[in-house]
Write a protein that holds these residues in place. Structure first.
Motif, PDB file in Angstrom:
ATOM      1  N   GLY A 183       0.815  -1.199   0.000  1.00  0.00           N
ATOM      2  CA  GLY A 183       0.000   0.000   0.000  1.00  0.00           C
ATOM      3  C   GLY A 183       0.853   1.256   0.000  1.00  0.00           C
ATOM      4  N   GLY A 184       0.179   2.386  -0.218  1.00  0.00           N
ATOM      5  CA  GLY A 184       0.897   3.655  -0.213  1.00  0.00           C
ATOM      6  C   GLY A 184       0.059   4.748  -0.833  1.00  0.00           C
ATOM      7  N   SER A 185       0.717   5.851  -1.137  1.00  0.00           N
ATOM      8  CA  SER A 185       0.049   6.988  -1.766  1.00  0.00           C
ATOM      9  C   SER A 185       0.399   7.021  -3.242  1.00  0.00           C
ATOM     10  CB  SER A 185       0.491   8.282  -1.102  1.00  0.00           C
ATOM     11  OG  SER A 185       0.098   8.318   0.245  1.00  0.00           O
ATOM     12  N   VAL A 186      -0.605   7.298  -4.055  1.00  0.00           N
ATOM     13  CA  VAL A 186      -0.404   7.296  -5.508  1.00  0.00           C
ATOM     14  C   VAL A 186      -1.293   8.371  -6.114  1.00  0.00           C
ATOM     15  CG1 VAL A 186      -2.164   5.521  -5.855  1.00  0.00           C
ATOM     16  CG2 VAL A 186      -0.338   5.794  -7.547  1.00  0.00           C
ATOM     17  N   GLN A 187      -0.862   8.884  -7.245  1.00  0.00           N
ATOM     18  CA  GLN A 187      -1.645   9.914  -7.930  1.00  0.00           C
ATOM     19  C   GLN A 187      -2.803   9.292  -8.688  1.00  0.00           C
ATOM     20  OE1 GLN A 187       1.175  12.101 -10.341  1.00  0.00           O
ATOM     21  NE2 GLN A 187       1.663  13.485  -8.647  1.00  0.00           N
ATOM     22  N   VAL A 188      -3.793  10.114  -8.938  1.00  0.00           N
ATOM     23  CA  VAL A 188      -4.931   9.678  -9.751  1.00  0.00           C
ATOM     24  C   VAL A 188      -4.416   9.181 -11.108  1.00  0.00           C
ATOM     25  CG1 VAL A 188      -7.002  10.463 -10.945  1.00  0.00           C
ATOM     26  CG2 VAL A 188      -6.552  11.234  -8.615  1.00  0.00           C
ATOM     27  N   GLY A 189      -4.934   8.032 -11.502  1.00  0.00           N
ATOM     28  CA  GLY A 189      -4.507   7.436 -12.759  1.00  0.00           C
ATOM     29  C   GLY A 189      -3.319   6.511 -12.641  1.00  0.00           C
ATOM     30  N   GLY A 190      -2.718   6.486 -11.466  1.00  0.00           N
ATOM     31  CA  GLY A 190      -1.536   5.657 -11.244  1.00  0.00           C
ATOM     32  C   GLY A 190      -1.869   4.211 -10.962  1.00  0.00           C
ATOM     33  N   SER A 191      -0.815   3.452 -10.675  1.00  0.00           N
ATOM     34  CA  SER A 191      -0.954   2.018 -10.435  1.00  0.00           C
ATOM     35  C   SER A 191      -0.269   1.628  -9.137  1.00  0.00           C
ATOM     36  CB  SER A 191      -0.327   1.220 -11.586  1.00  0.00           C
ATOM     37  OG  SER A 191      -0.927   1.518 -12.816  1.00  0.00           O
ATOM     38  N   LEU A 192      -0.729   0.509  -8.588  1.00  0.00           N
ATOM     39  CA  LEU A 192      -0.162  -0.015  -7.353  1.00  0.00           C
ATOM     40  C   LEU A 192      -0.442  -1.508  -7.321  1.00  0.00           C
ATOM     41  CD1 LEU A 192       1.221   1.652  -5.076  1.00  0.00           C
ATOM     42  CD2 LEU A 192      -0.943   1.582  -3.843  1.00  0.00           C
ATOM     43  N   THR A 193       0.486  -2.266  -6.766  1.00  0.00           N
ATOM     44  CA  THR A 193       0.256  -3.700  -6.609  1.00  0.00           C
ATOM     45  C   THR A 193       0.333  -4.078  -5.145  1.00  0.00           C
ATOM     46  OG1 THR A 193       1.140  -4.274  -8.795  1.00  0.00           O
ATOM     47  CG2 THR A 193       1.078  -6.021  -7.155  1.00  0.00           C
ATOM     48  N   LEU A 194      -0.730  -4.663  -4.647  1.00  0.00           N
ATOM     49  CA  LEU A 194      -0.778  -5.154  -3.273  1.00  0.00           C
ATOM     50  C   LEU A 194      -0.423  -6.641  -3.262  1.00  0.00           C
ATOM     51  CD1 LEU A 194      -4.089  -3.511  -2.022  1.00  0.00           C
ATOM     52  CD2 LEU A 194      -1.781  -2.553  -2.108  1.00  0.00           C
ATOM     53  N   THR A 195       0.224  -7.045  -2.169  1.00  0.00           N
ATOM     54  CA  THR A 195       0.617  -8.438  -1.998  1.00  0.00           C
ATOM     55  C   THR A 195       0.067  -8.974  -0.693  1.00  0.00           C
ATOM     56  OG1 THR A 195       2.673  -8.096  -3.240  1.00  0.00           O
ATOM     57  CG2 THR A 195       2.580 -10.016  -1.802  1.00  0.00           C
ATOM     58  N   CYS A 196      -0.461 -10.163  -0.732  1.00  0.00           N
ATOM     59  CA  CYS A 196      -0.940 -10.866   0.459  1.00  0.00           C
ATOM     60  C   CYS A 196      -0.119 -12.146   0.581  1.00  0.00           C
ATOM     61  CB  CYS A 196      -2.412 -11.191   0.324  1.00  0.00           C
ATOM     62  SG  CYS A 196      -3.071 -12.246   1.640  1.00  0.00           S
TER      63      CYS A 196
END
Length: 125
Positions: free
Chosen positions: A9-22
C-alpha cells in the motif's frame, strides 16, 4: 491455521498504479478461496476481487477492467494489481481467505471468510 500479511500500500496519484501483496503462512493457502476487500472511513467493508483455488476470478463492478487479482500457488501469495486509480479507491485494503467452499454468488461477501490480514492503506489523490 492461516496467517495473512498484506503489503504494497501507499500513496499514488490519480490514474496511477499499485500492486498489493498478500502473503500467507501457517497452513498453505493454495487450496483456499482468496479475496481482497476494502474499507473507507465511515463505510462498509466491500469486496473487491476474488480468486478461487482453481483460478476462477470475480470482480466488483467498481474495479472491473482496472484491477487484476492473481495468485502464486507455489509461494502462497495473492496479488492485487490496481490501475487507473481513482480517489474513490482510497481505503484500507484487506486480504481474506476461506478454506471451505464459498458459493459463487457470495464470493465478495465478507462474512464468508474466516482468515483476515491486518490491512494496508491505499491513498489516491
Amino acid at each position: 491455521h492461516v496467517q495473512l500479511v498484506e503489503s504494497g500500500g501507499g500513496s499514488v496519484q490519480v490514474g496511477g498504479s499499485l500492486t498489493l501483496t498478500c502473503t500467507g503462512s501457517g497452513d498453505t493457502i493454495s487450496t483456499h478461496c482468496m479475496s481482497w476487500f476494502r474499507q473507507a472511513p465511515g463505510q462498509e467493508r466491500e469486496g473487491v476481487a476474488t480468486i478461487e483455488s482453481g483460478g476462477k476470478t470475480m470482480y466488483a463492478d467498481t474495479v472491473k477492467g482496472r484491477f487484476t487479482i492473481a495468485r502464486d500457488w507455489t509461494r502462497d501469495i495473492v496479488y492485487l494489481r490496481m490501475g487507473s486509480l481513482k480517489p474513490e479507491d482510497t481505503a484500507m485494503y484487506y486480504c481474506a481467505a476461506e478454506a471451505g467452499r464459498v458459493m459463487w454468488s457470495l464470493l465478495l461477501d465478507q462474512y464468508q471468510y474466516r482468515y483476515w490480514g491486518q490491512g494496508t492503506q491505499v491513498t489516491v489523490s
